[in-house]
Design a protein around this motif. Structure first.
Motif, PDB file in Angstrom:
ATOM      1  N   LEU A  48       0.839  -1.192   0.000  1.00  0.00           N
ATOM      2  CA  LEU A  48       0.000   0.000   0.000  1.00  0.00           C
ATOM      3  C   LEU A  48       0.874   1.241   0.000  1.00  0.00           C
ATOM      4  CD1 LEU A  48      -2.600  -1.002   2.732  1.00  0.00           C
ATOM      5  CD2 LEU A  48      -2.884  -1.141   0.258  1.00  0.00           C
ATOM      6  N   THR A  49       0.408   2.277  -0.665  1.00  0.00           N
ATOM      7  CA  THR A  49       1.089   3.564  -0.648  1.00  0.00           C
ATOM      8  C   THR A  49       0.225   4.558   0.113  1.00  0.00           C
ATOM      9  OG1 THR A  49       2.133   3.115  -2.777  1.00  0.00           O
ATOM     10  CG2 THR A  49       2.036   5.413  -2.073  1.00  0.00           C
ATOM     11  N   ILE A  50       0.815   5.202   1.088  1.00  0.00           N
ATOM     12  CA  ILE A  50       0.138   6.248   1.852  1.00  0.00           C
ATOM     13  C   ILE A  50       0.450   7.579   1.178  1.00  0.00           C
ATOM     14  CG2 ILE A  50      -0.130   7.337   4.116  1.00  0.00           C
ATOM     15  CD1 ILE A  50      -0.817   4.322   4.054  1.00  0.00           C
ATOM     16  N   VAL A  51      -0.581   8.358   0.901  1.00  0.00           N
ATOM     17  CA  VAL A  51      -0.423   9.640   0.226  1.00  0.00           C
ATOM     18  C   VAL A  51      -1.018  10.733   1.107  1.00  0.00           C
ATOM     19  CG1 VAL A  51      -1.059  10.981  -1.821  1.00  0.00           C
ATOM     20  CG2 VAL A  51      -0.546   8.547  -2.042  1.00  0.00           C
ATOM     21  N   MET A  52      -0.296  11.853   1.240  1.00  0.00           N
ATOM     22  CA  MET A  52      -0.800  13.019   1.961  1.00  0.00           C
ATOM     23  C   MET A  52      -0.875  14.170   0.970  1.00  0.00           C
ATOM     24  SD  MET A  52       0.632  14.878   5.413  1.00  0.00           S
ATOM     25  CE  MET A  52       0.360  13.413   6.394  1.00  0.00           C
ATOM     26  N   VAL A  53      -2.018  14.861   0.971  1.00  0.00           N
ATOM     27  CA  VAL A  53      -2.229  15.967   0.033  1.00  0.00           C
ATOM     28  C   VAL A  53      -2.625  17.234   0.779  1.00  0.00           C
ATOM     29  CG1 VAL A  53      -2.901  14.469  -1.889  1.00  0.00           C
ATOM     30  CG2 VAL A  53      -4.665  15.370  -0.384  1.00  0.00           C
ATOM     31  N   SER A  54      -2.254  18.361   0.190  1.00  0.00           N
ATOM     32  CA  SER A  54      -2.711  19.675   0.651  1.00  0.00           C
ATOM     33  C   SER A  54      -3.519  20.294  -0.473  1.00  0.00           C
ATOM     34  CB  SER A  54      -1.527  20.580   0.986  1.00  0.00           C
ATOM     35  OG  SER A  54      -0.948  20.188   2.204  1.00  0.00           O
ATOM     36  N   PRO A  55      -4.627  20.956  -0.149  1.00  0.00           N
ATOM     37  CA  PRO A  55      -5.475  21.521  -1.190  1.00  0.00           C
ATOM     38  C   PRO A  55      -4.877  22.787  -1.801  1.00  0.00           C
ATOM     39  CG  PRO A  55      -6.321  22.146   0.945  1.00  0.00           C
ATOM     40  CD  PRO A  55      -5.167  21.207   1.193  1.00  0.00           C
ATOM     41  N   ILE A  56      -5.271  23.036  -3.032  1.00  0.00           N
ATOM     42  CA  ILE A  56      -4.936  24.283  -3.719  1.00  0.00           C
ATOM     43  C   ILE A  56      -6.216  25.107  -3.746  1.00  0.00           C
ATOM     44  CG2 ILE A  56      -4.253  25.305  -5.922  1.00  0.00           C
ATOM     45  CD1 ILE A  56      -2.543  22.776  -6.380  1.00  0.00           C
ATOM     46  N   THR A  57      -6.111  26.372  -3.372  1.00  0.00           N
ATOM     47  CA  THR A  57      -7.289  27.219  -3.231  1.00  0.00           C
ATOM     48  C   THR A  57      -7.046  28.604  -3.821  1.00  0.00           C
ATOM     49  OG1 THR A  57      -8.866  28.142  -1.618  1.00  0.00           O
ATOM     50  CG2 THR A  57      -6.560  27.964  -0.916  1.00  0.00           C
ATOM     51  N   HIS A  58      -8.145  29.290  -4.130  1.00  0.00           N
ATOM     52  CA  HIS A  58      -8.076  30.686  -4.564  1.00  0.00           C
ATOM     53  C   HIS A  58      -8.237  31.637  -3.379  1.00  0.00           C
ATOM     54  CE1 HIS A  58      -7.937  29.659  -8.732  1.00  0.00           C
ATOM     55  NE2 HIS A  58      -9.130  29.108  -8.727  1.00  0.00           N
ATOM     56  N   SER A  59      -8.587  31.084  -2.220  1.00  0.00           N
ATOM     57  CA  SER A  59      -8.794  31.921  -1.035  1.00  0.00           C
ATOM     58  C   SER A  59      -7.449  32.254  -0.386  1.00  0.00           C
ATOM     59  CB  SER A  59      -9.668  31.193  -0.014  1.00  0.00           C
ATOM     60  OG  SER A  59     -10.927  30.886  -0.572  1.00  0.00           O
ATOM     61  N   ALA A  60      -7.182  33.527  -0.247  1.00  0.00           N
ATOM     62  CA  ALA A  60      -5.944  33.958   0.404  1.00  0.00           C
ATOM     63  C   ALA A  60      -5.953  33.511   1.860  1.00  0.00           C
ATOM     64  CB  ALA A  60      -5.807  35.474   0.325  1.00  0.00           C
ATOM     65  N   PRO A  61      -4.788  33.125   2.386  1.00  0.00           N
ATOM     66  CA  PRO A  61      -4.753  32.687   3.782  1.00  0.00           C
ATOM     67  C   PRO A  61      -5.054  33.837   4.736  1.00  0.00           C
ATOM     68  CG  PRO A  61      -2.535  32.851   2.878  1.00  0.00           C
ATOM     69  CD  PRO A  61      -3.478  33.075   1.746  1.00  0.00           C
ATOM     70  N   THR A  62      -5.720  33.509   5.835  1.00  0.00           N
ATOM     71  CA  THR A  62      -5.981  34.492   6.879  1.00  0.00           C
ATOM     72  C   THR A  62      -4.764  34.552   7.798  1.00  0.00           C
ATOM     73  OG1 THR A  62      -6.991  32.854   8.341  1.00  0.00           O
ATOM     74  CG2 THR A  62      -8.473  34.009   6.798  1.00  0.00           C
ATOM     75  N   ALA A  63      -4.824  35.400   8.798  1.00  0.00           N
ATOM     76  CA  ALA A  63      -3.692  35.584   9.712  1.00  0.00           C
ATOM     77  C   ALA A  63      -3.328  34.301  10.461  1.00  0.00           C
ATOM     78  CB  ALA A  63      -4.006  36.698  10.701  1.00  0.00           C
ATOM     79  N   ASP A  64      -4.309  33.441  10.734  1.00  0.00           N
ATOM     80  CA  ASP A  64      -4.018  32.204  11.475  1.00  0.00           C
ATOM     81  C   ASP A  64      -3.850  30.982  10.565  1.00  0.00           C
ATOM     82  OD1 ASP A  64      -6.727  32.306  10.832  1.00  0.00           O
ATOM     83  OD2 ASP A  64      -7.310  31.096  12.559  1.00  0.00           O
ATOM     84  N   GLU A  65      -3.778  31.188   9.260  1.00  0.00           N
ATOM     85  CA  GLU A  65      -3.577  30.105   8.296  1.00  0.00           C
ATOM     86  C   GLU A  65      -2.227  30.259   7.603  1.00  0.00           C
ATOM     87  OE1 GLU A  65      -8.226  29.409   7.009  1.00  0.00           O
ATOM     88  OE2 GLU A  65      -6.981  30.705   5.781  1.00  0.00           O
ATOM     89  N   GLN A  66      -1.739  29.150   7.054  1.00  0.00           N
ATOM     90  CA  GLN A  66      -0.477  29.166   6.334  1.00  0.00           C
ATOM     91  C   GLN A  66      -0.689  28.596   4.941  1.00  0.00           C
ATOM     92  OE1 GLN A  66       2.120  26.840   8.757  1.00  0.00           O
ATOM     93  NE2 GLN A  66       1.947  28.209  10.490  1.00  0.00           N
ATOM     94  N   ALA A  67      -0.049  29.214   3.955  1.00  0.00           N
ATOM     95  CA  ALA A  67      -0.171  28.748   2.576  1.00  0.00           C
ATOM     96  C   ALA A  67       1.005  29.260   1.754  1.00  0.00           C
ATOM     97  CB  ALA A  67      -1.485  29.228   1.963  1.00  0.00           C
ATOM     98  N   LEU A  68       1.301  28.547   0.678  1.00  0.00           N
ATOM     99  CA  LEU A  68       2.355  28.951  -0.255  1.00  0.00           C
ATOM    100  C   LEU A  68       1.714  29.524  -1.507  1.00  0.00           C
ATOM    101  CD1 LEU A  68       4.635  25.786  -0.009  1.00  0.00           C
ATOM    102  CD2 LEU A  68       5.040  28.022   1.025  1.00  0.00           C
ATOM    103  N   ASP A  69       2.109  30.710  -1.868  1.00  0.00           N
ATOM    104  CA  ASP A  69       1.626  31.361  -3.087  1.00  0.00           C
ATOM    105  C   ASP A  69       2.210  30.623  -4.299  1.00  0.00           C
ATOM    106  OD1 ASP A  69       0.543  33.154  -4.869  1.00  0.00           O
ATOM    107  OD2 ASP A  69       1.863  34.803  -4.315  1.00  0.00           O
TER     108      ASP A  69
END
Length: 96
Positions: A48-69
């Protein structure tokens, strides 16, 4: 159709269940969204392969969120639309 090997950096369509949706009592995502594979590992002794994903969004991160432009040139290369996008880094989904 043969699926590609899940590799870090690959963008896939996935029914990503966000923390907000989970906290609202949802078991399934509202809709599929592009996600970046951030981890892919084979489980020892199991095929089995375990996969971890992070979503891609158009919503800019808020002050308490982290995201890569995502740079516009990279968005075009990945086949995303022209709207500014971010890879969310403060949450992720994991699946087999």
């Amino acid at each position: 159709m043969t699926l590609p090997k899940p590799e870090v950096g690959l963008i896939i369509g996935f029914n990503y269940l966000s923390r907000r949706e989970h906290d609202q009592g949802r078991d399934n995502a509202l809709y599929p969204r592009p996600c970046a594979i951030i981890l892919s590992r084979r489980r020892a002794g199991v095929r089995l392969t375990i996969v971890m994903v992070s979503p891609i969004t158009h919503s800019a991160p808020t002050a308490d969120e982290q995201a890569l432009d995502i740079p516009l040139r990279a968005e075009h290369h990945l086949g995303l639309n022209d709207a500014r996008s971010w890879v969310v880094t403060h949450e992720a989904n994991e699946f087999v």
